[in-house]
Scaffold this motif. Structure first.
Motif, PDB file in Angstrom:
ATOM      1  N   GLY A  37     -49.004   7.093 101.419  1.00 45.03           N
ATOM      2  CA  GLY A  37     -49.373   7.864 100.239  1.00 45.03           C
ATOM      3  C   GLY A  37     -49.898   7.054  99.082  1.00 45.03           C
ATOM      4  O   GLY A  37     -49.803   7.484  97.930  1.00 45.03           O
ATOM      5  N   ARG A  38     -50.489   5.883  99.382  1.00 44.59           N
ATOM      6  CA  ARG A  38     -51.014   5.078  98.277  1.00 44.59           C
ATOM      7  C   ARG A  38     -52.199   5.764  97.589  1.00 44.59           C
ATOM      8  O   ARG A  38     -52.390   5.630  96.391  1.00 44.59           O
ATOM      9  CB  ARG A  38     -51.427   3.701  98.797  1.00 44.59           C
ATOM     10  N   VAL A  39     -52.985   6.493  98.378  1.00 43.46           N
ATOM     11  CA  VAL A  39     -54.100   7.236  97.776  1.00 43.46           C
ATOM     12  C   VAL A  39     -53.562   8.321  96.842  1.00 43.46           C
ATOM     13  O   VAL A  39     -54.091   8.525  95.739  1.00 43.46           O
ATOM     14  CB  VAL A  39     -54.987   7.851  98.873  1.00 43.46           C
ATOM     15  N   LEU A  40     -52.504   9.009  97.276  1.00 41.55           N
ATOM     16  CA  LEU A  40     -51.900  10.027  96.424  1.00 41.55           C
ATOM     17  C   LEU A  40     -51.349   9.406  95.150  1.00 41.55           C
ATOM     18  O   LEU A  40     -51.469   9.977  94.057  1.00 41.55           O
ATOM     19  CB  LEU A  40     -50.783  10.748  97.185  1.00 41.55           C
ATOM     20  N   ALA A  41     -50.734   8.243  95.280  1.00 44.54           N
ATOM     21  CA  ALA A  41     -50.209   7.553  94.098  1.00 44.54           C
ATOM     22  C   ALA A  41     -51.328   7.182  93.137  1.00 44.54           C
ATOM     23  O   ALA A  41     -51.186   7.292  91.907  1.00 44.54           O
ATOM     24  CB  ALA A  41     -49.436   6.311  94.524  1.00 44.54           C
ATOM     25  N   ALA A  42     -52.473   6.772  93.698  1.00 42.51           N
ATOM     26  CA  ALA A  42     -53.614   6.434  92.850  1.00 42.51           C
ATOM     27  C   ALA A  42     -54.143   7.667  92.123  1.00 42.51           C
ATOM     28  O   ALA A  42     -54.510   7.597  90.937  1.00 42.51           O
ATOM     29  CB  ALA A  42     -54.717   5.800  93.700  1.00 42.51           C
ATOM     30  N   LEU A  43     -54.170   8.807  92.811  1.00 37.02           N
ATOM     31  CA  LEU A  43     -54.606  10.050  92.171  1.00 37.02           C
ATOM     32  C   LEU A  43     -53.666  10.441  91.044  1.00 37.02           C
ATOM     33  O   LEU A  43     -54.096  10.906  89.986  1.00 37.02           O
ATOM     34  CB  LEU A  43     -54.685  11.164  93.210  1.00 37.02           C
ATOM     35  N   ALA A  44     -52.364  10.254  91.267  1.00 32.35           N
ATOM     36  CA  ALA A  44     -51.387  10.553  90.219  1.00 32.35           C
ATOM     37  C   ALA A  44     -51.604   9.655  89.013  1.00 32.35           C
ATOM     38  O   ALA A  44     -51.566  10.106  87.860  1.00 32.35           O
ATOM     39  CB  ALA A  44     -49.975  10.395  90.765  1.00 32.35           C
ATOM     40  N   ALA A  45     -51.850   8.375  89.255  1.00 31.18           N
ATOM     41  CA  ALA A  45     -52.081   7.434  88.159  1.00 31.18           C
ATOM     42  C   ALA A  45     -53.370   7.773  87.409  1.00 31.18           C
ATOM     43  O   ALA A  45     -53.425   7.687  86.173  1.00 31.18           O
ATOM     44  CB  ALA A  45     -52.128   6.014  88.700  1.00 31.18           C
ATOM     45  N   ALA A  86     -47.362  14.779  98.665  1.00 38.95           N
ATOM     46  CA  ALA A  86     -46.420  13.657  98.744  1.00 38.95           C
ATOM     47  C   ALA A  86     -45.183  14.042  99.546  1.00 38.95           C
ATOM     48  O   ALA A  86     -44.653  13.226 100.324  1.00 38.95           O
ATOM     49  CB  ALA A  86     -46.030  13.205  97.342  1.00 38.95           C
ATOM     50  N   LEU A  87     -44.723  15.262  99.373  1.00 34.95           N
ATOM     51  CA  LEU A  87     -43.566  15.727 100.148  1.00 34.95           C
ATOM     52  C   LEU A  87     -43.925  15.863 101.629  1.00 34.95           C
ATOM     53  O   LEU A  87     -43.128  15.505 102.502  1.00 34.95           O
ATOM     54  CB  LEU A  87     -43.075  17.060  99.588  1.00 34.95           C
ATOM     55  N   LEU A  88     -45.121  16.373 101.901  1.00 29.98           N
ATOM     56  CA  LEU A  88     -45.547  16.500 103.291  1.00 29.98           C
ATOM     57  C   LEU A  88     -45.725  15.136 103.943  1.00 29.98           C
ATOM     58  O   LEU A  88     -45.409  14.948 105.128  1.00 29.98           O
ATOM     59  CB  LEU A  88     -46.849  17.298 103.368  1.00 29.98           C
ATOM     60  N   ARG A  89     -46.231  14.182 103.183  1.00 27.41           N
ATOM     61  CA  ARG A  89     -46.438  12.831 103.706  1.00 27.41           C
ATOM     62  C   ARG A  89     -45.164  11.998 103.679  1.00 27.41           C
ATOM     63  O   ARG A  89     -45.122  10.903 104.215  1.00 27.41           O
ATOM     64  CB  ARG A  89     -47.517  12.122 102.880  1.00 27.41           C
ATOM     65  N   ARG A  90     -44.147  12.538 102.994  1.00 26.40           N
ATOM     66  CA  ARG A  90     -42.879  11.830 102.849  1.00 26.40           C
ATOM     67  C   ARG A  90     -43.111  10.450 102.233  1.00 26.40           C
ATOM     68  O   ARG A  90     -42.638   9.427 102.719  1.00 26.40           O
ATOM     69  CB  ARG A  90     -42.157  11.713 104.188  1.00 26.40           C
ATOM     70  N   SER A  91     -43.856  10.476 101.106  1.00 24.79           N
ATOM     71  CA  SER A  91     -44.249   9.246 100.432  1.00 24.79           C
ATOM     72  C   SER A  91     -43.429   9.049  99.163  1.00 24.79           C
ATOM     73  O   SER A  91     -43.572   9.797  98.192  1.00 24.79           O
ATOM     74  CB  SER A  91     -45.739   9.273 100.082  1.00 24.79           C
ATOM     75  N   VAL A  93     -43.620   6.337  97.195  1.00 22.40           N
ATOM     76  CA  VAL A  93     -44.444   5.732  96.155  1.00 22.40           C
ATOM     77  C   VAL A  93     -45.246   6.793  95.407  1.00 22.40           C
ATOM     78  O   VAL A  93     -45.425   6.711  94.189  1.00 22.40           O
ATOM     79  CB  VAL A  93     -45.373   4.653  96.763  1.00 22.40           C
ATOM     80  N   ALA A  94     -45.727   7.830  96.117  1.00 22.59           N
ATOM     81  CA  ALA A  94     -46.469   8.894  95.452  1.00 22.59           C
ATOM     82  C   ALA A  94     -45.556   9.706  94.542  1.00 22.59           C
ATOM     83  O   ALA A  94     -45.946  10.094  93.438  1.00 22.59           O
ATOM     84  CB  ALA A  94     -47.139   9.798  96.479  1.00 22.59           C
ATOM     85  N   LEU A  95     -44.345   9.967  94.999  1.00 24.61           N
ATOM     86  CA  LEU A  95     -43.403  10.732  94.183  1.00 24.61           C
ATOM     87  C   LEU A  95     -43.034   9.976  92.913  1.00 24.61           C
ATOM     88  O   LEU A  95     -42.922  10.566  91.829  1.00 24.61           O
ATOM     89  CB  LEU A  95     -42.144  11.052  94.995  1.00 24.61           C
ATOM     90  N   VAL A  96     -42.857   8.672  93.030  1.00 19.38           N
ATOM     91  CA  VAL A  96     -42.557   7.866  91.841  1.00 19.38           C
ATOM     92  C   VAL A  96     -43.750   7.850  90.891  1.00 19.38           C
ATOM     93  O   VAL A  96     -43.600   7.991  89.664  1.00 19.38           O
ATOM     94  CB  VAL A  96     -42.168   6.436  92.252  1.00 19.38           C
ATOM     95  N   ALA A  97     -44.962   7.701  91.451  1.00 17.56           N
ATOM     96  CA  ALA A  97     -46.162   7.680  90.607  1.00 17.56           C
ATOM     97  C   ALA A  97     -46.357   8.990  89.861  1.00 17.56           C
ATOM     98  O   ALA A  97     -46.935   9.011  88.769  1.00 17.56           O
ATOM     99  CB  ALA A  97     -47.392   7.367  91.466  1.00 17.56           C
ATOM    100  N   LEU A  98     -45.883  10.089  90.430  1.00 18.74           N
ATOM    101  CA  LEU A  98     -46.034  11.397  89.784  1.00 18.74           C
ATOM    102  C   LEU A  98     -45.294  11.484  88.460  1.00 18.74           C
ATOM    103  O   LEU A  98     -45.601  12.337  87.627  1.00 18.74           O
ATOM    104  CB  LEU A  98     -45.536  12.503  90.717  1.00 18.74           C
ATOM    105  N   LEU A  99     -44.327  10.615  88.244  1.00 19.23           N
ATOM    106  CA  LEU A  99     -43.604  10.633  86.972  1.00 19.23           C
ATOM    107  C   LEU A  99     -44.549  10.366  85.799  1.00 19.23           C
ATOM    108  O   LEU A  99     -44.313  10.841  84.684  1.00 19.23           O
ATOM    109  CB  LEU A  99     -42.481   9.604  86.990  1.00 19.23           C
TER     110      LEU A  99
END
Length: 348
Positions: A37-45, A86-91, A93-99
């Motif tokens: 989920g690094r791409v998802l984390a990048a989108l969140a950032a 992020a939940l579907l990917r069980r990521s 790092v993405a969940l943390v980035a969403l903060l």
């Protein structure tokens, strides 16, 4: 014997299920969960960056910054999408980035979600702002709907004959004082003085364009200068957001507000922009905007933004909300004003 073997195999499989279940639930402790989920984390950032630093987005080409700011609250939607993925990917790092975007969105808009802080009868003034539309087929019904909200002041834009006559006749019993200049007007329960046309016409627009007025309302709390304005429309096209006329008109209105000698001022109008839009900075830098309430007002069918505004100087726009649809393509907005005094009850 065959049946016994089958039963034993079934029992073994059943005993193995808890182990597999525990293995599946351990994804949050799995190191790979921090790599997925690094791409998802990048989108969140990226979303957090746009929310927190939207002023840094350049306004050219195509007034990109203003376009972003016009719909800034809607950046909450990508946050929800990233959360689901992020939940579907069980990521983890993405969940943390969403903060990050959650914190930025809450800082910018969380206060607007709070309920009205004042009791409905404790506002000093209640005001209604509505672009009634020059194609409204039921001006009398629109006027009655606005009056039923019980405001002290009603500001209207796109007033055209013969609809103007219907507004005047319907509102007269409850609002004996009114002023109209061009296509904007103000109806009041309190006397009006010093009414004049407000020149906010940008260059290149014909002289018959009259969309601003200034008057002084004699309220129980003293004199208040009230401005009613309808800024030029903006358009989205292949070249981006066309808002130069709107921005120029906002600058003229801002200079008029800066020169106003009456201490307390209320601005009502269809400003064709949100309070986050940098094109309205000449106004938002001088006036307070609503502290609570989103009140998305345009378009009526699916409101995307509040471009109908109530702002104040030396007073507070405590809460703003929309009224039910009329015959216009805008929803009316009603706001409670505080900080003027304590003796004028009202309720939006």
């Amino acid at each position: 014997m065959v049946e016994q073997v089958r039963d034993d195999a079934t029992s073994a499989a059943a005993r193995g299920r808890p182990a597999r279940l525990r293995e599946r639930l351990s994804w949050a402790r799995d190191r790979s969960a921090w790599r997925r989920g690094r791409v998802l984390a990048a989108l969140a950032a990226l979303t957090a960056g746009l929310l927190a630093f939207h002023r840094a987005v350049p306004n050219s080409p195509g007034r990109l910054g203003s376009s972003l700011e016009a719909f800034l609250p809607w950046l909450g939607l990508p946050v929800v999408v990233v959360l689901v993925l992020a939940l579907l990917r069980r990521s983890v790092v993405a969940l943390v980035a969403l903060l990050l975007p959650v914190a930025a969105w809450t800082y910018l808009f969380g206060g607007l979600l709070l309920p009205a802080g004042a009791a409905a009868d404790s506002y000093d003034l209640v005001v209604v702002q509505h672009n009634v539309s020059d194609t409204n087929t039921d001006p009398a019904g629109t006027a009655r709907a606005l009056a039923d909200a019980g405001p002290d002041l009603i500001a209207l834009e796109e007033l055209v004959p013969p609809a103007l006559t219907a507004y005047e006749k319907t509102l007269a019993p409850d609002y004996p004082y009114h002023a109209v200049r061009g296509t904007v007007g103000l109806w009041s329960k309190h006397p009006l003085t010093g009414t004049r046309l407000l020149d906010i016409r940008p260059r290149g627009i014909p002289e018959g364009w009259k969309r601003g007025l200034r008057t002084v309302v004699g309220t129980p709390h003293g004199e208040i200068a009230v401005y009613v304005a309808h800024l030029p429309s903006v358009r989205f096209g292949a070249g981006g957001l066309a808002s130069s006329s709107r921005d120029e008109s906002a600058g003229l209105l801002g200079r008029a507000l800066a020169a106003e000698r009456v201490e307390r001022v209320i601005l009502l109008g269809d400003l064709n922009g949100t309070v986050e839009d940098r094109g309205l900075a000449p106004l938002t830098s001088r006036m307070k905007v609503a502290e609570q309430g989103f009140a998305l007002s345009f378009p009526t069918a699916f409101p995307l933004a509040r471009i109908d505004q109530v702002m104040a100087r030396s007073a507070t726009v405590a809460h703003i909300r929309t009224l039910p649809a009329t015959g216009s393509d805008h929803l009316p907005v009603v706001a409670g004003i505080t900080g003027l005094g304590v003796d004028s009850p009202g309720s939006p």
